[in-house]
Design a protein around this motif. Structure first.
Motif, PDB file in Angstrom:
ATOM      1  N   ASP A 258      13.003   2.584  -1.847  1.00 40.15           N
ATOM      2  CA  ASP A 258      12.246   3.664  -2.484  1.00 40.15           C
ATOM      3  C   ASP A 258      11.339   3.163  -3.592  1.00 40.15           C
ATOM      4  O   ASP A 258      11.233   1.954  -3.851  1.00 40.15           O
ATOM      5  N   ASP A 260      11.523   3.321  -6.822  1.00 37.67           N
ATOM      6  CA  ASP A 260      12.170   2.591  -7.918  1.00 37.67           C
ATOM      7  C   ASP A 260      12.407   1.132  -7.538  1.00 37.67           C
ATOM      8  O   ASP A 260      12.170   0.219  -8.332  1.00 37.67           O
ATOM      9  N   ALA A 283       7.874   4.450 -16.160  1.00 41.24           N
ATOM     10  CA  ALA A 283       8.566   5.208 -15.117  1.00 41.24           C
ATOM     11  C   ALA A 283       8.930   6.578 -15.670  1.00 41.24           C
ATOM     12  O   ALA A 283       8.914   6.808 -16.878  1.00 41.24           O
ATOM     13  N   THR A 284       9.272   7.506 -14.777  1.00 41.31           N
ATOM     14  CA  THR A 284       9.594   8.862 -15.221  1.00 41.31           C
ATOM     15  C   THR A 284      11.093   9.017 -15.470  1.00 41.31           C
ATOM     16  O   THR A 284      11.900   8.147 -15.124  1.00 41.31           O
ATOM     17  N   SER A 287      13.567   8.401 -12.551  1.00 39.84           N
ATOM     18  CA  SER A 287      13.871   7.090 -11.983  1.00 39.84           C
ATOM     19  C   SER A 287      15.355   6.788 -12.130  1.00 39.84           C
ATOM     20  O   SER A 287      16.002   7.170 -13.117  1.00 39.84           O
ATOM     21  N   ASN A 288      15.880   6.092 -11.142  1.00 38.89           N
ATOM     22  CA  ASN A 288      17.309   5.810 -11.088  1.00 38.89           C
ATOM     23  C   ASN A 288      17.749   4.942 -12.259  1.00 38.89           C
ATOM     24  O   ASN A 288      17.023   4.038 -12.692  1.00 38.89           O
ATOM     25  N   LEU A 291      17.393   1.234 -12.021  1.00 39.81           N
ATOM     26  CA  LEU A 291      16.125   0.582 -12.378  1.00 39.81           C
ATOM     27  C   LEU A 291      16.147   0.182 -13.844  1.00 39.81           C
ATOM     28  O   LEU A 291      15.744  -0.932 -14.208  1.00 39.81           O
ATOM     29  N   LYS A 292      16.626   1.068 -14.704  1.00 42.87           N
ATOM     30  CA  LYS A 292      16.675   0.770 -16.135  1.00 42.87           C
ATOM     31  C   LYS A 292      17.595  -0.409 -16.421  1.00 42.87           C
ATOM     32  O   LYS A 292      17.264  -1.289 -17.219  1.00 42.87           O
ATOM     33  N   GLU A 304       9.384   5.616 -20.761  1.00 43.96           N
ATOM     34  CA  GLU A 304       9.761   6.765 -19.944  1.00 43.96           C
ATOM     35  C   GLU A 304       8.824   7.942 -20.190  1.00 43.96           C
ATOM     36  O   GLU A 304       8.456   8.240 -21.325  1.00 43.96           O
ATOM     37  N   GLU A 326       6.582   6.243  -9.812  1.00 43.82           N
ATOM     38  CA  GLU A 326       7.636   7.220  -9.616  1.00 43.82           C
ATOM     39  C   GLU A 326       8.545   6.813  -8.461  1.00 43.82           C
ATOM     40  O   GLU A 326       8.138   6.076  -7.560  1.00 43.82           O
ATOM     41  N   GLN A 327       9.731   7.384  -8.464  1.00 41.08           N
ATOM     42  CA  GLN A 327      10.701   7.151  -7.403  1.00 41.08           C
ATOM     43  C   GLN A 327      10.147   7.556  -6.037  1.00 41.08           C
ATOM     44  O   GLN A 327      10.492   6.983  -5.011  1.00 41.08           O
ATOM     45  N   LYS A 369      20.946   0.523  -6.883  1.00 35.76           N
ATOM     46  CA  LYS A 369      20.779   1.961  -7.056  1.00 35.76           C
ATOM     47  C   LYS A 369      22.112   2.618  -7.398  1.00 35.76           C
ATOM     48  O   LYS A 369      23.110   2.406  -6.716  1.00 35.76           O
TER      49      LYS A 369
END
Length: 449
Positions: A258, A260, A283-284, A287-288, A291-292, A304, A326-327, A369
């Motif tokens: 995906d 992310d 990223a928004t 996002s998973n 990812l962070k 963010e 975005e994801q 993820k």
């Protein structure tokens, strides 16, 4: 009266909300607002127009062109091309503004009109508001030789393809790639540019008939791509949506990669090459968490934003950052594009597979993820999400339960009486339990009376 412009232009049912009359009037209004400087100097502004292959795009494009030309704007008609191609061509041609006619990933009966400013930049809210206000004002009525002219932008696709190829860090020779074009705007250019980059290309979803866009194919329907990648023994698959501003991928085992995961791969590659400005990825909030955690471990900070690629773009412009997205697969390369570009993203992702000699599956393991559960809670007062003490206490308790390996997000819908409850946790069972508990708390505390 509600605002005509939504988060991504004016979008709705073609011949319902979005009529030929409205398209004509929006074009006339846009000409007055976006071409004001040149018109006031007695010169004709220029605009680029493109569309996706929806049947309704034909009459909407004709109405937009008529509105622009009758207002004194010279129009360059680029035909069927992706949204990011339109944005690029506005800048490449040094046009004053541009128009993209598309409803992106929506089904064929919908359509939309999106305006771009000079340089292919998305319009600010105040510019959209000015166009909407102009609808009720007098129209421009130039006469004789002052009316605009409409020309076919004959080499539009070729210019875009040359631009895409110029961004490539490595050729794709030896890779077998399946491209799913969603029967949309990238049906011509995406397979061509991947072939030009050296890949052995297999194409699905590239037979648009005006009615089949996004119909069982593309980034919102990945099953056909998964089957094609595995069936053909391909190295990877790339899926676009109807206007090709998104990219999702499939690895050689048929697993989805995906937005992310794509951002993680590309951010780490840019970081290693010294090309990630200030070591920041934008990223928004959706996002998973994985990812962070992956970015933190790699020494990359996440800036963010709220949900929506326009907010990602705003943050990228403000900080001059290199990469964001975005994801859902909107990925933005600040050096090469002014909007999400699914073809560009797919090329850059494939180039990492080619350059590293690793499979896409191996590259995707750079990010783990976290299980994510999303519940929509309806018939509630979404305006009180951040105000209710009882709900705030429930959120704090959930966050304490999850600790550093989980996350909670309550977000009011922008268009419906819904609150979206999102929970991430180290395992799916915990995520489901906490999400259901919080959804119950939302219903209890915010129920409409």
């Amino acid at each position: 009266m509600s605002r005509l412009f939504g988060t991504d232009g004016v979008r709705g049912l073609a011949n319902g909300l979005l009529t030929a009359e409205l398209a004509l009037e929006l074009a006339q209004a846009a000409a007055a607002v976006l071409g004001h400087d040149k018109i006031s100097d007695g010169r004709r502004p220029t605009a680029v127009i493109a569309r996706d292959p929806r049947a309704s795009g034909e009459f909407i494009a004709a109405a937009v062109e008529a509105g622009l030309a009758s207002s004194g704007v010279d129009v360059y008609d680029a035909g069927v091309l992706p949204t990011p191609a339109a944005a690029y061509l506005i800048a490449d041609l040094n046009a004053d503004f541009g128009v993209m006619i598309s409803a992106s990933h929506n089904p064929a009966p919908d359509n939309g009109i999106k305006f771009f400013a000079r340089g292919g930049q998305k319009l600010a809210d105040d510019a959209e508001d000015a166009i909407e206000a102009q609808l009720s004002k007098d129209k421009l009525r130039p006469l004789a030789g002052d009316v605009g002219r409409i020309s076919r932008f004959a080499d539009a696709e070729d210019r875009y393809i040359v631009h895409l190829l110029s961004t490539m860090p490595a050729r794709l020779d030896g890779l077998k790639i399946v491209i799913d074009c969603a029967n949309g705007a990238a049906s011509g250019c995406s397979p061509q540019v991947f072939k030009d980059a050296g890949a052995d290309v297999i194409v699905i979803g590239a037979e648009p008939d005006g009615l089949n866009i996004n119909d069982g194919v593309g980034s919102t329907h990945m099953d056909q791509l998964k089957k094609a990648v595995v069936g053909h023994g391909a190295d990877m698959g790339v899926a676009h949506d109807g206007d090709a501003d998104r990219c999702l991928a499939i690895d050689h085992e048929g697993n989805e990669v995906d937005g992310d995961q794509i951002m993680a791969i590309l951010a780490m590659a840019l970081h290693a090459a010294g090309g990630l400005k200030d070591n920041v990825l934008v990223a928004t909030v959706m996002s998973n968490l994985g990812l962070k955690l992956a970015m933190s471990a790699a020494g990359i900070r996440i800036e963010e934003t709220a949900v929506g690629d326009r907010y990602v773009l705003e943050a990228m412009r403000k900080g001059g950052y290199s990469l964001g997205g975005e994801q859902s697969g909107h990925v933005i390369f600040n050096e090469y594009a002014t909007t999400g570009d699914g073809v560009l993203t797919g090329l850059q992702l494939a180039a990492q597979v080619a350059a590293t000699g690793k499979t896409l599956a191996e590259l995707a393991t750079q990010m783990t993820k976290m299980p994510q559960v999303l519940i929509n809670v309806s018939d509630v007062d979404k305006s009180k999400v951040t105000l209710h003490d009882g709900l705030r206490s429930a959120v704090l308790a959930a966050e304490e339960q999850l600790g550093a390996t989980g996350r909670v997000l309550l977000r009011p819908s922008g268009t419906e009486p819904l609150v979206r409850v999102m929970v991430e946790a180290a395992d799916l069972s915990t995520a489901e339990t906490v999400a259901n508990d919080l959804a119950g708390a939302v219903q209890t505390h915010l129920a409409l009376t």
